[in-house]
Design a protein around this motif. Structure first.
Motif, short mmCIF file in Angstrom:
data_model
loop_
_atom_site.label_atom_id
_atom_site.label_comp_id
_atom_site.label_asym_id
_atom_site.label_seq_id
_atom_site.Cartn_x
_atom_site.Cartn_y
_atom_site.Cartn_z
N THR A 17 8.33 25.51 -2.42
CA THR A 17 8.64 24.55 -1.36
C THR A 17 9.33 23.36 -2.00
N GLU B 294 6.41 34.75 7.17
CA GLU B 294 5.95 35.02 5.80
C GLU B 294 4.83 36.06 5.76
N GLU C 105 9.00 35.40 2.29
CA GLU C 105 9.05 34.28 3.25
C GLU C 105 10.44 33.68 3.33
N ASP D 73 10.92 26.20 2.56
CA ASP D 73 9.78 26.98 2.08
C ASP D 73 10.21 28.45 2.03
N THR D 74 10.12 29.06 0.85
CA THR D 74 10.55 30.46 0.74
C THR D 74 9.81 31.14 -0.40
N ASP E 165 6.22 31.47 -4.64
CA ASP E 165 6.40 30.72 -3.40
C ASP E 165 6.81 29.30 -3.74
CO CO Z 1 5.68 29.30 1.17
#
Ligand code: CO
Ligand code: MF3
Ligand code: CO
Length: 278
Positions: A105, A213, A244, A114-115, A103
């Motif tokens: 950011t 997410e 996400e 954010d992914t 994850d």
């Molecule tokens: Co995240």
């Protein structure tokens, strides 16, 4: 019938802000693409963190927004197997057959993307590992399909829960998607991943930027918080997967996936259909 008392209007971004969200989000997506070849058996999660940290700060000239966030000690989250989310990079070594969520950011020019995505370590995952990763990704994509202006935000959680349940998986209730912009988690803008039947819900409006997410468990939805204060695991120790994206609600139709990666096919994302219980 209950009215929509609280709107999301004040979270809408203007064009200048949206352009900055695009840049920060694409940077976050690029980190996931960059790290893929490093996600191999034998690497320590703290090494993955170091590589991402250096890439974000030195190549992208940006800031890893997780680092120091509410005291979080690292630049990415690494959540392996039964870890649901917020795994802290450390001396843990990846081995073949593991599944890991990374994850990321990134803050650039005051805005945050954010992914996260799952990686399967090695070429021989168990059927269970493959399944939970796939169902979680489908849940994300199904949620994205419903992110249109005028839709109720509750529709997103409803389809995610429905698809997870139809595949004999469960969806975590304690963590949610969120409005995002100049702060990572916008207060009062939550995107739940389950059916919030009793809530009237808020309507989606153009200019909103938020994450979806879903955290999907192979077993029960219940969680356990580890004593480190961060790591969240499945109570029954079954596998968990999460994907996400940060998205933007457009004036009409499908959302813009701000954190879209080169390895993703936009047609697939919008054509996947929900499995329903019969
Ligand atoms: Co995240
Ligand atoms: N990136 C996570 C999210 O999707 C938040 C991580 S917060 C941290 O919302 F402090 F754990 F990094
Ligand atoms: Co998020």
């Amino acid at each position: 019938m209950r009215k929509h008392t609280n709107t999301l209007s004040h979270f809408r971004k203007n064009l200048t802000q949206i352009e900055k969200m695009r840049v920060a989000s694409q940077y976050a997506a690029q980190v996931l693409t960059m790290i893929e070849p490093h996600v191999k058996a034998g690497i320590l999660t703290e090494k993955l963190d170091e590589i991402c940290h250096d890439y974000i700060t030195q190549e992208l000239k940006a800031r890893p927004a997780c680092l120091g966030y509410q005291g979080f000690p690292k630049s990415i989250c690494t959540s392996i197997n039964h870890v649901i989310c917020h795994g802290v990079p450390g001396k843990k070594k990846l081995k073949n057959g593991d599944i890991i969520n990374i994850d990321v950011t990134v803050e650039k020019d005051g805005f945050i993307g954010d992914t996260s995505r799952m990686f399967i370590v090695g070429k021989k995952p168990s059927a269970a590992a493959k399944k939970v990763c796939q169902v979680a990704q489908e849940c994300l994509y199904l949620g994205i399909q419903l992110a249109k202006p005028g839709n109720n935000i509750n529709a997103i959680g409803k389809i995610i829960e429905q698809h997870a349940t139809a595949n004999h998986c469960s969806t975590v209730h304690e963590f949610c998607g969120h409005g995002i912009g100049q702060v990572m988690h916008e207060n009062g803008f939550q995107v739940l991943h389950y059916d919030q039947q009793q809530s009237p819900g808020q309507l989606l409006e153009p200019g909103l930027t938020f994450t979806i997410e879903p955290m999907i468990n192979l077993g029960s939805r219940h969680i356990k918080q580890l004593p480190d204060g961060w790591t969240v695991v499945t109570k029954d120790h079954t596998l968990s997967a999460q994907w996400e994206h940060t998205i933007l609600i457009k004036e009409e139709g499908a959302p813009e996936i701000l954190t879209l990666r080169a390895d993703e096919n936009i047609e697939d994302i919008f054509s996947i259909t929900a499995k329903t219980l019969v």
